[in-house]
Design a protein around this motif. Structure first.
Motif, PDB file in Angstrom:
ATOM      1  N   VAL A 143      16.235  -9.950 -10.076  1.00 53.94           N
ATOM      2  CA  VAL A 143      14.786  -9.790 -10.088  1.00 53.94           C
ATOM      3  C   VAL A 143      14.406  -8.901 -11.261  1.00 53.94           C
ATOM      4  O   VAL A 143      15.118  -7.967 -11.609  1.00 53.94           O
ATOM      5  N   PHE A 178      11.636 -12.582  -3.341  1.00 54.43           N
ATOM      6  CA  PHE A 178      11.075 -11.221  -3.356  1.00 54.43           C
ATOM      7  C   PHE A 178      11.082 -10.601  -1.971  1.00 54.43           C
ATOM      8  O   PHE A 178      11.378  -9.414  -1.811  1.00 54.43           O
ATOM      9  N   ASN A 210       4.302 -11.481  -4.793  1.00 50.32           N
ATOM     10  CA  ASN A 210       5.526 -10.841  -5.310  1.00 50.32           C
ATOM     11  C   ASN A 210       5.212  -9.487  -5.947  1.00 50.32           C
ATOM     12  O   ASN A 210       5.690  -9.169  -7.050  1.00 50.32           O
TER      13      ASN A 210
END
Length: 117
Positions: free
Chosen positions: A2, A29, A75
């Protein structure tokens, strides 16, 4: 993996408010625990707040003034900072980890928050 990008920092007078945002890339997420940390000049980075499975936690120094939240559709994780004090001045970092990571594994580049007296 991420990637994290903070925004929302700036200069504010003592007693004021700011809201930091941290936008995350990736499709998973909601599987990450998210945290906020800060580092003031000449000091070590310290924990500010985290949200894990929807449960928030805070450092004693910000409890009652800061609120962490997340929007799993966008997110994004937020840090609402109220009643800011000059001692809150720092670079604020967003961080993420999975439930198998021992510590926060992914970090943003930080956003500067400056509180004037």
């Amino acid at each position: 993996q991420v990637q994290l990008q903070e925004s929302g920092g700036g200069l504010v007078q003592a007693g004021g408010s700011l809201r930091l945002s941290c936008a995350a890339s990736g499709r998973t997420f909601n599987s990450y625990a998210m945290g906020w940390f800060r580092q003031a000049p000449g000091k070590e980075r310290e924990f500010v707040a985290a949200i894990t499975w929807g449960i928030p936690s805070y450092a004693d120094s910000v409890k009652g003034r800061f609120t962490i939240s997340r929007d799993n559709v966008k997110n994004t994780v937020y840090l609402q900072m109220n009643s800011l004090k000059p001692e809150d001045t720092a670079v604020y970092y967003c961080a993420a980890k999975t439930n198998i990571d021992l510590g926060y594994k992914y970090w943003g580049q930080g956003t500067q928050v400056t509180v004037s007296s």
